[in-house]
Design an enzyme around this catalytic site. Structure first.
Site, mmCIF file in Angstrom:
data_model
loop_
_atom_site.group_PDB
_atom_site.id
_atom_site.type_symbol
_atom_site.label_atom_id
_atom_site.label_comp_id
_atom_site.label_asym_id
_atom_site.label_seq_id
_atom_site.Cartn_x
_atom_site.Cartn_y
_atom_site.Cartn_z
ATOM 1 C CE1 TYR A 1 53.118 14.442 39.519
ATOM 2 C CE2 TYR A 1 55.431 15.067 39.270
ATOM 3 C CZ TYR A 1 54.142 15.013 38.772
ATOM 4 O OH TYR A 1 53.873 15.521 37.519
ATOM 5 C CB SER B 1 56.558 14.363 35.208
ATOM 6 O OG SER B 1 57.235 15.451 35.808
#
Length: 315
Positions: A220, A207
Site C-alpha cells: 500500500y 497518503s
C-alpha cells in the site's frame, strides 16, 4: 441531531475520539452504515472564540464550485463521501460517485439521497472496479451521458491489506492493491483528459504512508508513493493545457477502511501518535480537496497537501 450527514454527533472531536476508543470493532465489512461512531462528513472541529471550548461547526459553502461537474472514485463513504458532500455545498451542479460493487449499494444510495436533500447537486451512482480500463471507460461514458461534461476528477478509490512480513505478501493481493490504487487513477486520468478543458482539475489521494512508510502496509505504501510521482509528472505534462494536478496525503483518518484492516487494539490506538493524538475526521481532509478544486489554489500544480495531524514530512 444535526443537518445532513453526521446524525447523533458527539459534543466535540475529543469526545468523539474517547467514544471511538471504548467501542468494540469486530465487523470487517467496511460498510459505513454500520460503523459507530460514524465518521464526520460535513462538520469541522472548531473552538469557541470566547471560551476556547471545542465543538463541531457545520461546513458552509460559498459557491467556490458553482456550476461545475465532478467525478469522484471511492465516494460512497469515508473521505470520498465527504469530498462529494462539500463539493455539493460549494455549488457543484452534478457529481458521479463511483464505488466498487453492489455490497456498497446502501452506502452509495444514502450518500446520494443525503446530498440531494440539502443541495441542488445531482448525484449519479455507478458501481465499477476502477482497476480495469474497460470499467473506467464505462464510468466516464456514464458520467458524460448524464451530465455532458467534466471539470473535476478526484482519484480517491483505494484499498489496503495488512501483512506483517514481506515474505507473506500474496502476489494476487499485491496486484489487486496496485490495480485499485495506481492503475485506476492512471486509467481514469487518461480517459478524462480527452474531455477536460483549460481550468480542469485533477486531484489524487496519496497518503502519509508514501512519505514515512507503514511497516504492515508495504505494498500500500508503495502504491501511494507511485501516486505522488504520478501527480508530479502529470502536472508537468498538463500545465501547458492549463489543467492543474495536485494531491492530498492524509494522515490517519477515521473511515470504514480502518476497522476493515486492523485488529481491535490497533483500532483503539489508531491515530494516537503526537502531536494531535487522534485521527482526522473525513471532513477535515475533504476541505483540502475543496481548496485544490477551487480558484483559491490557482497557482498550485504538482503539489501535495498534508492534512496529517502535524507530522512533518519533507520532499
Amino acid at each position: 441531531m444535526t443537518l445532513g450527514f453526521d446524525e447523533d454527533l458527539p459534543q466535540d472531536v475529543y469526545e468523539f475520539n474517547e467514544i471511538r476508543k471504548k467501542l468494540s470493532y469486530n465487523n470487517k465489512s467496511g460498510i459505513a452504515s454500520i460503523l459507530k461512531p460514524a465518521p464526520v462528513t460535513q462538520h469541522l472541529p472548531a473552538f469557541d472564540a470566547a471560551t476556547g471550548k471545542p465543538y463541531f461547526k457545520p461546513y458552509r459553502g460559498s459557491g467556490k464550485l458553482e456550476g461545475k461537474y465532478a467525478l469522484i472514485t471511492g465516494a460512497d463513504s469515508g473521505i470520498g463521501r465527504s469530498v462529494a458532500t462539500l463539493y455539493a455545498l460549494e455549488g457543484l451542479a452534478g457529481v458521479t460517485i463511483v464505488y466498487r460493487d453492489e455490497s456498497e449499494d446502501a452506502d452509495a444510495l444514502y450518500t446520494k439521497n443525503t446530498i440531494e436533500a440539502q443541495s441542488s447537486c445531482k448525484v449519479h451512482l455507478i458501481a465499477r472496479d476502477v482497476g480495469y480500463e474497460k470499467n473506467c471507460k464505462e464510468i466516464l461514458d456514464a458520467h458524460l451521458a448524464q451530465f455532458g461534461r467534466i471539470d473535476i476528477l478526484v482519484n480517491n478509490a483505494a484499498e489496503q491489506h495488512k501483512v506483517l512480513k514481506v515474505e507473506d505478501l500474496d502476489c494476487d493481493t499485491v496486484e489487486r492493491t496496485f490495480r485499485t490504487n495506481v492503475f485506476g487513477p492512471i486509467f481514469m486520468t487518461k480517459l478524462v483528459c480527452n474531455h477536460l478543458k483549460a481550468g480542469g482539475i485533477i486531484i489524487n489521494t496519496a497518503s502519509i504512508a508514501a512519505y514515512r512508510g507503514m511497516d504492515v502496509l508495504v505494498d500500500y505504501s508503495a502504491t501511494k508513493g507511485a501516486v505522488v510521482s504520478f501527480t508530479r509528472a502529470l502536472s508537468q505534462q498538463l500545465a501547458e493545457r492549463r489543467i492543474r494536478v495536485n494531491a492530498v496525503a492524509p494522515g490517519p483518518v477515521w473511515t470504514p477502511l480502518i476497522p476493515n484492516t486492523f485488529n481491535e487494539q490497533e483500532i483503539h490506538n489508531f491515530g494516537s501518535f503526537p502531536p494531535f493524538k487522534r485521527p482526522a475526521q473525513p471532513c477535515e481532509v475533504a476541505a483540502a480537496f475543496v481548496f485544490l478544486a477551487s480558484d483559491d489554489s490557482s497557482f498550485l500544480t504538482g503539489q501535495v497537501i498534508h492534512p496529517n495531524g502535524g507530522t512533518v514530512v519533507n520532499a
